[in-house]
Scaffold this motif. Structure first.
Motif, short mmCIF file in Angstrom:
data_model
loop_
_atom_site.label_atom_id
_atom_site.label_comp_id
_atom_site.label_asym_id
_atom_site.label_seq_id
_atom_site.Cartn_x
_atom_site.Cartn_y
_atom_site.Cartn_z
N MET A 1 0.84 -1.17 0.00
CA MET A 1 0.00 0.00 0.00
C MET A 1 0.89 1.24 0.00
SD MET A 1 -2.53 1.59 2.86
CE MET A 1 -3.69 0.27 2.97
N ARG A 2 0.60 2.15 -0.87
CA ARG A 2 1.37 3.38 -1.01
C ARG A 2 1.03 4.37 0.10
NH1 ARG A 2 3.26 5.31 -6.41
NH2 ARG A 2 4.62 6.97 -5.78
N GLN A 3 2.05 4.96 0.70
CA GLN A 3 1.86 5.92 1.77
C GLN A 3 2.19 7.32 1.26
OE1 GLN A 3 4.31 4.71 5.03
NE2 GLN A 3 3.21 2.81 5.35
N PRO A 4 1.58 8.36 1.85
CA PRO A 4 1.88 9.72 1.42
C PRO A 4 3.31 10.12 1.81
CG PRO A 4 0.38 9.74 3.29
CD PRO A 4 0.56 8.31 2.88
N LEU A 5 3.85 11.09 1.11
CA LEU A 5 5.17 11.62 1.39
C LEU A 5 5.24 12.17 2.81
CD1 LEU A 5 7.99 12.68 0.50
CD2 LEU A 5 6.82 14.72 -0.35
N GLN A 6 6.30 11.81 3.52
CA GLN A 6 6.53 12.32 4.88
C GLN A 6 7.75 13.23 4.83
OE1 GLN A 6 7.14 8.93 7.38
NE2 GLN A 6 5.09 8.12 7.05
N ILE A 7 7.59 14.45 5.36
CA ILE A 7 8.69 15.42 5.40
C ILE A 7 8.89 15.85 6.84
CG2 ILE A 7 9.52 17.66 4.60
CD1 ILE A 7 7.62 17.38 2.20
N ALA A 8 10.14 15.78 7.29
CA ALA A 8 10.49 16.22 8.65
C ALA A 8 11.58 17.27 8.57
CB ALA A 8 10.97 15.03 9.48
N PHE A 9 11.48 18.26 9.43
CA PHE A 9 12.50 19.31 9.53
C PHE A 9 13.15 19.18 10.90
CE2 PHE A 9 9.58 20.93 6.37
CZ PHE A 9 10.42 21.50 5.42
N ARG A 10 14.49 19.14 10.94
CA ARG A 10 15.23 19.03 12.21
C ARG A 10 16.12 20.26 12.38
NH1 ARG A 10 17.20 12.83 11.85
NH2 ARG A 10 15.17 11.89 12.18
N ASN A 11 16.01 20.86 13.55
CA ASN A 11 16.81 22.02 13.93
C ASN A 11 16.56 23.23 13.03
OD1 ASN A 11 18.07 20.38 15.90
ND2 ASN A 11 19.54 19.67 14.37
N ILE A 12 15.39 23.27 12.41
CA ILE A 12 15.00 24.38 11.56
C ILE A 12 13.47 24.41 11.53
CG2 ILE A 12 15.09 23.00 9.44
CD1 ILE A 12 16.01 25.54 7.96
N ASP A 13 12.91 25.60 11.47
CA ASP A 13 11.46 25.73 11.39
C ASP A 13 10.98 25.27 10.01
OD1 ASP A 13 11.20 26.76 13.95
OD2 ASP A 13 11.50 28.83 13.25
#
Length: 120
Positions: A1-13
């Motif tokens: 099953m295809r999952q949506p794109l996950q984007i994480a930002f670390r140490n930055i807004d």
């Protein structure tokens, strides 16, 4: 099953402009292999006090059938990029190349030697 794109930002807004750029690059990866199950991107500004300016790194993790492909945008020596756009571009260029190699292996596109063709 295809999952949506996950984007994480670390140490930055989180930035809408960076997120938009990441989404555009991530969407283009489907051209090289259409069966990507999940895409995860981590945009990071590592804590390095010895640098004058910000250094950006991007990690792209792609889950494909039977494997997870992970690439980073680090420059040689483990240093990040001074430009956020360059870090994103380099990470997705590396992801594209890795995905192309995986797709070739997945499709079994290995050249046969002439001597192999003569075997019964």
């Amino acid at each position: 099953m295809r999952q949506p794109l996950q984007i994480a930002f670390r140490n930055i807004d989180p930035s809408p402009a960076l997120e938009h750029s990441i989404r555009e690059h991530a969407d283009k990866l489907d051209r090289y292999f259409g069966n990507i199950l999940s895409k995860r991107v981590v945009f990071e500004v590592p804590h390095r006090h010895q640098h004058q300016g910000k250094q950006y790194t991007v990690q792209v993790a792609l889950t494909v059938p039977g494997e997870e492909l992970v690439v980073r945008s680090d420059k040689s020596g483990g240093h990040g990029h001074e430009s956020a756009d360059a870090a994103i571009r380099d990470a997705f260029d590396a992801a594209r190349r890795t995905l192309e190699r995986f797709a070739e292996r997945h499709r079994h596109e290995v050249k046969a030697h002439a001597s192999d063709a003569a075997l019964p």
